[in-house]
Design a protein around this motif. Structure first.
Motif, PDB file in Angstrom:
ATOM      1  N   VAL A 106      49.639  34.136 -10.277  1.00  0.00           N
ATOM      2  CA  VAL A 106      49.653  33.769 -11.693  1.00  0.00           C
ATOM      3  C   VAL A 106      49.739  32.255 -11.809  1.00  0.00           C
ATOM      4  CG1 VAL A 106      50.746  34.097 -13.928  1.00  0.00           C
ATOM      5  CG2 VAL A 106      50.819  35.937 -12.231  1.00  0.00           C
ATOM      6  N   GLN A 107      48.777  31.659 -12.521  1.00  0.00           N
ATOM      7  CA  GLN A 107      48.720  30.210 -12.751  1.00  0.00           C
ATOM      8  C   GLN A 107      49.031  29.971 -14.218  1.00  0.00           C
ATOM      9  OE1 GLN A 107      46.152  28.398 -14.625  1.00  0.00           O
ATOM     10  NE2 GLN A 107      47.392  26.570 -14.260  1.00  0.00           N
ATOM     11  N   THR A 108      50.056  29.131 -14.494  1.00  0.00           N
ATOM     12  CA  THR A 108      50.540  29.024 -15.872  1.00  0.00           C
ATOM     13  C   THR A 108      50.500  27.621 -16.476  1.00  0.00           C
ATOM     14  OG1 THR A 108      52.787  28.940 -14.949  1.00  0.00           O
ATOM     15  CG2 THR A 108      52.025  31.053 -15.816  1.00  0.00           C
ATOM     16  N   THR A 164      46.965  26.581  -5.888  1.00  0.00           N
ATOM     17  CA  THR A 164      47.365  27.960  -5.589  1.00  0.00           C
ATOM     18  C   THR A 164      46.281  28.989  -5.891  1.00  0.00           C
ATOM     19  OG1 THR A 164      49.670  27.356  -5.990  1.00  0.00           O
ATOM     20  CG2 THR A 164      49.139  29.693  -5.967  1.00  0.00           C
ATOM     21  N   PRO A 165      45.603  28.962  -7.045  1.00  0.00           N
ATOM     22  CA  PRO A 165      44.554  29.962  -7.275  1.00  0.00           C
ATOM     23  C   PRO A 165      43.416  29.873  -6.260  1.00  0.00           C
ATOM     24  CG  PRO A 165      45.152  28.877  -9.326  1.00  0.00           C
ATOM     25  CD  PRO A 165      45.796  28.104  -8.230  1.00  0.00           C
ATOM     26  N   PHE A 166      43.127  28.656  -5.757  1.00  0.00           N
ATOM     27  CA  PHE A 166      42.068  28.505  -4.762  1.00  0.00           C
ATOM     28  C   PHE A 166      42.518  29.017  -3.404  1.00  0.00           C
ATOM     29  CE2 PHE A 166      41.122  25.527  -8.114  1.00  0.00           C
ATOM     30  CZ  PHE A 166      39.750  25.653  -8.267  1.00  0.00           C
ATOM     31  N   GLU A 167      43.767  28.732  -3.039  1.00  0.00           N
ATOM     32  CA  GLU A 167      44.301  29.285  -1.794  1.00  0.00           C
ATOM     33  C   GLU A 167      44.273  30.806  -1.846  1.00  0.00           C
ATOM     34  OE1 GLU A 167      47.495  25.748  -0.662  1.00  0.00           O
ATOM     35  OE2 GLU A 167      47.992  27.247  -2.185  1.00  0.00           O
ATOM     36  N   VAL A 193      45.605  35.455 -12.367  1.00  0.00           N
ATOM     37  CA  VAL A 193      45.720  35.385 -13.816  1.00  0.00           C
ATOM     38  C   VAL A 193      45.794  33.902 -14.137  1.00  0.00           C
ATOM     39  CG1 VAL A 193      47.130  35.914 -15.832  1.00  0.00           C
ATOM     40  CG2 VAL A 193      46.931  37.587 -13.968  1.00  0.00           C
ATOM     41  N   VAL A 194      44.843  33.378 -14.912  1.00  0.00           N
ATOM     42  CA  VAL A 194      44.680  31.934 -15.060  1.00  0.00           C
ATOM     43  C   VAL A 194      44.869  31.517 -16.513  1.00  0.00           C
ATOM     44  CG1 VAL A 194      43.123  29.977 -14.740  1.00  0.00           C
ATOM     45  CG2 VAL A 194      43.124  31.843 -13.089  1.00  0.00           C
ATOM     46  N   SER A 195      45.821  30.589 -16.729  1.00  0.00           N
ATOM     47  CA  SER A 195      46.065  30.057 -18.064  1.00  0.00           C
ATOM     48  C   SER A 195      45.172  28.872 -18.393  1.00  0.00           C
ATOM     49  CB  SER A 195      47.537  29.632 -18.202  1.00  0.00           C
ATOM     50  OG  SER A 195      48.402  30.734 -18.061  1.00  0.00           O
ATOM     51  N   ASP A 196      44.927  27.997 -17.412  1.00  0.00           N
ATOM     52  CA  ASP A 196      44.188  26.755 -17.656  1.00  0.00           C
ATOM     53  C   ASP A 196      42.687  27.011 -17.614  1.00  0.00           C
ATOM     54  OD1 ASP A 196      42.972  24.195 -17.477  1.00  0.00           O
ATOM     55  OD2 ASP A 196      44.827  23.351 -16.686  1.00  0.00           O
ATOM     56  N   PRO A 197      41.972  26.831 -18.723  1.00  0.00           N
ATOM     57  CA  PRO A 197      40.529  27.110 -18.724  1.00  0.00           C
ATOM     58  C   PRO A 197      39.740  26.216 -17.780  1.00  0.00           C
ATOM     59  CG  PRO A 197      41.203  26.056 -20.783  1.00  0.00           C
ATOM     60  CD  PRO A 197      42.453  26.413 -20.052  1.00  0.00           C
TER      61      PRO A 197
END
Length: 436
Positions: free
Chosen positions: A340-342, A352-355, A364-368
């Protein structure tokens, strides 16, 4: 070639930029190059690594992990003496925003060397997150930058000056170009000069330290676009921070099939306001989902986060794991059903989302901006700063995972994220600025 890194902090201290610099050095040396790292001495630690030039420093935190070197004539002389005993320098690679940036650019100016400058941080957002006096601090930084790096001829690719790009027009690449849906942009040799830099002292500061560069790189396309949009430098090369090839291979080889049970989410980061841990935990409670939620990291908001969980009593099982070793963190990411990226608007890349994607784990991504960089393999938060929207995205993700229809990650991420490919991209930039 001999590349000299300049950093604000010792590369053995904690931090994303430091991790990236250690990995860059490792892969450059494997490719047969020499790397020297100039950074403030870390108090209470002696590394004995001949690649380090540790400048005299003062600690700036109670735990003495982070230090500051005051830039100026004494530091210049110290660096000159240290590097005079080493092979001739080919490229200066500044990976700093403050004293390390000043020292690196001053060294390059004195010795007529090209500078590649990697922008790791949103200086304005970072300072606003830690002090209510951000406007005053940013204004002081701009004045400091002008004092440390006074206007004068730069060492840009095509002889651009601090305040203009008169020579750049002679280069055939300096033409307006457009892409689908893009505004017209002109390739400039470097430096500031755009009216938009008046909008923010933070962007003016970054433009000032970038002005003498032969090339500027950013770890994501969205940050590169913002640097160009605000007149910091044009064009900005995009070179992602990567992951060690061997570590990635081991993690992929040992990734186990999903175990039965409730969906498993993981949140990784520094527990500070800009990372939005507390809104995430509010969303976990509001979602009402049955899940396991692992929180990895430490920071000032940990106690507040633990109190929030105790007060809200979410249906999910929330566990605070503290700081983990990097390999252990990767293992947790690989075993999770989703990361989860917030944070929103703060990250210059958002590692973290790329890793996780490289390991086959969606997010789950907050930053567009981060969502656009990932391209696929995530559940978007419809309203980035809304706790209710985050709760809805978490429910959707949990339902999809329970039903066996979790989104599939972008298969290209794993290869694009390998450090070997990132080092090859950076070597192309080094070669380009040396040949210009």
């Amino acid at each position: 070639m001999h590349i000299v890194f300049f950093g604000d902090q010792h590369v053995e201290s904690s931090g994303g930029a430091q991790v990236s610099m250690r990995l860059q050095r490792q892969f450059l040396e494997r490719a047969g190059h020499t790397v020297t790292v100039v950074a403030p001495r870390m108090h209470g630690r002696d590394f004995g690594d001949p690649a380090y030039v540790e400048t005299p420093s003062i600690p700036i935190q109670l735990d003495r992990e982070y230090s500051m070197t005051w830039p100026g004539a004494r530091t210049d002389a110290f660096v000159d003496r240290a590097l005079a005993e080493r092979p001739p320098v080919d490229v200066v690679h500044v990976q700093a925003d403050f004293w390390g940036a000043f020292t690196g650019h001053r060294f390059a100016r004195r010795h007529g060397l090209p500078v590649v400058h990697t922008m790791h941080n949103r200086v304005d957002v970072g300072i606003q997150a830690v002090t209510p006096l951000a406007p005053l601090v940013l204004a002081a930084l701009v004045r400091w930058q002008r004092w440390m790096l006074p206007a004068g001829p730069s060492l840009g690719l095509r002889g651009a000056t601090r305040t203009g790009t008169a020579d750049a027009a002679e280069d055939p690449r300096d033409v307006a170009e457009t892409g689908p849906g893009d505004a017209v942009r002109t390739h400039l040799g470097g430096g500031a000069g755009a009216a938009s830099t008046r909008e923010s002292a933070g962007w003016r500061f970054l433009a000032g330290i970038a002005a003498g560069s032969a090339a500027v790189t950013a770890p994501s396309a969205h940050f590169a676009h913002r640097l160009e949009e605000h007149g910091v430098f044009r064009p900005v090369d995009v070179v992602w921070n990567g992951i060690d090839d061997a570590v990635l291979d081991v993690a992929l080889a040992t990734r186990a099939p999903r175990k039965d049970g409730v969906p498993r989410f993981v949140w990784v980061g520094r527990m500070s306001p800009e990372k939005r841990l507390l809104p995430f935990l509010e969303a976990v409670a509001e979602s009402g989902m049955r899940a396991e939620v692992d929180i990895i990291g430490g920071g000032a908001e940990r106690r507040a986060a633990e109190r929030l969980v105790a007060r809200r009593s979410p249906r999910a099982d929330v566990r605070f794991l503290g700081r983990l070793a990097y390999r252990d963190t990767l293992a947790r990411l690989a075993a999770a059903d989703a990361v989860v990226q917030t944070s929103v608007g703060f990250e210059t890349q958002g590692m973290t989302p790329f890793e996780a994607a490289a390991l086959g784990t969606p997010a789950v991504v907050s930053d567009p901006d981060i969502a656009a960089e990932l391209e696929s393999g995530f559940w978007p938060v419809a309203e980035p700063l809304s706790t209710s929207a985050l709760a809805q995205a978490l429910r959707s993700a949990a339902d999809d995972i329970d039903a066996g229809r979790a989104v599939a990650v972008n298969p290209e991420i794993a290869e694009r994220f390998r450090q070997s490919s990132r080092t090859s991209a950076m070597l192309e930039i080094y070669t380009r600025v040396l040949s210009a």
